[in-house]
Design a protein around this motif. Structure first.
Motif, PDB file in Angstrom:
ATOM      1  N   GLY A   2       0.812  -1.215   0.000  1.00 48.53           N
ATOM      2  CA  GLY A   2       0.000   0.000   0.000  1.00 48.53           C
ATOM      3  C   GLY A   2       0.841   1.258   0.000  1.00 48.53           C
ATOM      4  N   VAL A   3       1.929   1.245   0.745  1.00 42.17           N
ATOM      5  CA  VAL A   3       2.826   2.395   0.799  1.00 42.17           C
ATOM      6  C   VAL A   3       3.488   2.601  -0.554  1.00 42.17           C
ATOM      7  N   ASP A   4       3.959   1.527  -1.159  1.00 39.93           N
ATOM      8  CA  ASP A   4       4.601   1.635  -2.477  1.00 39.93           C
ATOM      9  C   ASP A   4       3.605   2.107  -3.535  1.00 39.93           C
ATOM     10  N   ALA A   5       2.385   1.605  -3.476  1.00 32.80           N
ATOM     11  CA  ALA A   5       1.351   2.023  -4.432  1.00 32.80           C
ATOM     12  C   ALA A   5       1.057   3.514  -4.286  1.00 32.80           C
ATOM     13  N   TRP A  56       1.261   2.261  10.230  1.00 32.19           N
ATOM     14  CA  TRP A  56       1.948   2.172  11.519  1.00 32.19           C
ATOM     15  C   TRP A  56       3.219   1.340  11.464  1.00 32.19           C
ATOM     16  N   SER A  57       3.272   0.334  10.586  1.00 34.48           N
ATOM     17  CA  SER A  57       4.462  -0.513  10.540  1.00 34.48           C
ATOM     18  C   SER A  57       5.570   0.089   9.667  1.00 34.48           C
ATOM     19  N   GLU A  58       5.188   0.763   8.591  1.00 36.79           N
ATOM     20  CA  GLU A  58       6.165   1.346   7.672  1.00 36.79           C
ATOM     21  C   GLU A  58       6.573   2.766   8.046  1.00 36.79           C
ATOM     22  N   ARG A  59       5.698   3.449   8.788  1.00 31.66           N
ATOM     23  CA  ARG A  59       5.894   4.863   9.134  1.00 31.66           C
ATOM     24  C   ARG A  59       5.967   5.729   7.877  1.00 31.66           C
ATOM     25  N   ARG A  60       5.231   5.319   6.862  1.00 35.55           N
ATOM     26  CA  ARG A  60       5.055   6.078   5.613  1.00 35.55           C
ATOM     27  C   ARG A  60       3.578   5.988   5.271  1.00 35.55           C
ATOM     28  N   HIS A  61       3.123   6.853   4.381  1.00 33.96           N
ATOM     29  CA  HIS A  61       1.688   6.915   4.072  1.00 33.96           C
ATOM     30  C   HIS A  61       1.244   5.871   3.049  1.00 33.96           C
ATOM     31  N   HIS A  62      -0.017   5.481   3.190  1.00 35.98           N
ATOM     32  CA  HIS A  62      -0.732   4.742   2.152  1.00 35.98           C
ATOM     33  C   HIS A  62      -1.996   5.546   1.837  1.00 35.98           C
TER      34      HIS A  62
END
Length: 77
Positions: A2-5, A56-62
């Motif tokens: 989701g973050v990469d997308a 919450w796990s990546e600390r980046r947006h989705h």
């Protein structure tokens, strides 16, 4: 994923950050249409059209909101 997308949607200017909000671009409307996602219908939904949401796990947006839900639904069919 989701973050990469989400980052790819920004990179390809499907979405853009303007001041403090996330916006669907005109080319983004076309991009979603090619996937069979009606952005007009998503705009009429009770939920926000699109907004960043901290993973919450990546600390980046989705991508959250009606478009995020529609995109997830499209990919999980």
């Amino acid at each position: 994923m989701g973050v990469d997308a989400y980052e790819a949607l920004l990179r390809h200017r499907v979405l853009e950050v303007s001041k403090d909000e996330l916006l669907l671009t005109p080319s983004g409307t076309e991009w979603f249409a090619r996937l069979g996602i009606d952005t007009g219908e998503a705009m009429r939904a009770r939920r926000t059209l699109c907004r960043p949401c901290m993973d919450w796990s990546e600390r980046r947006h989705h991508l959250a909101g009606a478009l995020g839900a529609a995109l997830l639904s499209r990919f999980t069919i």
